[in-house]
Write a protein that holds these residues in place. Structure first.
Motif, PDB file in Angstrom:
ATOM      1  N   UNK A  85      -2.790  21.664  13.186  1.00  0.00           N
ATOM      2  CA  UNK A  85      -1.963  20.628  13.787  1.00  0.00           C
ATOM      3  C   UNK A  85      -0.858  21.269  14.620  1.00  0.00           C
ATOM      4  N   UNK A  86      -0.273  22.348  14.152  1.00  0.00           N
ATOM      5  CA  UNK A  86       0.770  23.038  14.902  1.00  0.00           C
ATOM      6  C   UNK A  86       0.185  23.663  16.164  1.00  0.00           C
ATOM      7  N   UNK A  87      -1.032  24.195  16.054  1.00  0.00           N
ATOM      8  CA  UNK A  87      -1.682  24.778  17.216  1.00  0.00           C
ATOM      9  C   UNK A  87      -1.967  23.707  18.269  1.00  0.00           C
ATOM     10  N   UNK A  88      -2.429  22.535  17.818  1.00  0.00           N
ATOM     11  CA  UNK A  88      -2.731  21.438  18.745  1.00  0.00           C
ATOM     12  C   UNK A  88      -1.452  20.955  19.421  1.00  0.00           C
ATOM     13  N   UNK A  89      -0.379  20.871  18.670  1.00  0.00           N
ATOM     14  CA  UNK A  89       0.896  20.438  19.242  1.00  0.00           C
ATOM     15  C   UNK A  89       1.371  21.435  20.284  1.00  0.00           C
ATOM     16  N   UNK A  90       1.214  22.711  19.980  1.00  0.00           N
ATOM     17  CA  UNK A  90       1.627  23.746  20.922  1.00  0.00           C
ATOM     18  C   UNK A  90       0.753  23.714  22.172  1.00  0.00           C
ATOM     19  N   UNK A  95      -0.848  21.075  23.345  1.00  0.00           N
ATOM     20  CA  UNK A  95      -0.513  19.860  24.087  1.00  0.00           C
ATOM     21  C   UNK A  95       0.774  20.060  24.879  1.00  0.00           C
ATOM     22  N   UNK A  96       1.736  20.744  24.292  1.00  0.00           N
ATOM     23  CA  UNK A  96       2.989  21.011  24.990  1.00  0.00           C
ATOM     24  C   UNK A  96       2.754  21.946  26.177  1.00  0.00           C
ATOM     25  N   UNK A  98       2.323  22.434  32.080  1.00  0.00           N
ATOM     26  CA  UNK A  98       1.608  22.773  33.318  1.00  0.00           C
ATOM     27  C   UNK A  98       1.330  21.538  34.164  1.00  0.00           C
ATOM     28  N   UNK A  99       1.124  20.390  33.520  1.00  0.00           N
ATOM     29  CA  UNK A  99       0.757  19.180  34.245  1.00  0.00           C
ATOM     30  C   UNK A  99       1.950  18.557  34.972  1.00  0.00           C
ATOM     31  N   UNK A 100       3.143  18.680  34.436  1.00  0.00           N
ATOM     32  CA  UNK A 100       4.316  18.057  35.045  1.00  0.00           C
ATOM     33  C   UNK A 100       4.584  18.631  36.443  1.00  0.00           C
TER      34      UNK A 100
END
Length: 107
Positions: free
Chosen positions: A7-12, A14-15, A20-22
């Motif tokens: 879950x921490x890896x997925x959150x990282x 996603x961040x 990169x997307x912004x």
């Protein structure tokens, strides 16, 4: 491997994707903004022109793109223009004559 680690890896991840997307999304918005403004200006100009043509009684006779104004319309518009100009000149001339009689004008 604990259950909290993925879950921490997925959150990282996603961040990181969001980070990169912004900038990419912001640059795309800045690139498309002038084109969007031009499109809005064209639409508003056409709408205003259409309203003005309807208000002035412009017709699309004659096959021209901007429509033809027949001789009666042109003569009426010219007559109104000349009356307005004579009214303005008369008002201005009347004011000048009044000022000359009262001695307010020097020159």
């Amino acid at each position: 491997m604990g259950s909290g680690r993925p879950a921490a890896w997925r959150t990282c991840a996603a961040a990181a994707v969001a980070a990169c997307a912004v900038p990419v999304a912001l640059s795309l918005v800045l690139l498309w903004l002038p084109l969007l403004c031009c499109a809005v200006a064209v639409v508003r100009f056409r709408r205003a022109r259409r309203r003005m043509m309807q208000m002035c009684g412009g017709s699309t006779r004659g096959g021209g793109r901007f429509g033809a104004v027949d001789a009666g319309d042109r003569l009426g518009l010219l007559q109104k223009y000349l009356e307005d100009q004579l009214e303005l000149v008369g008002a201005e001339a009347g004011g000048l004559l009044r000022d000359l009689r009262q001695g307010k004008c020097s020159g």
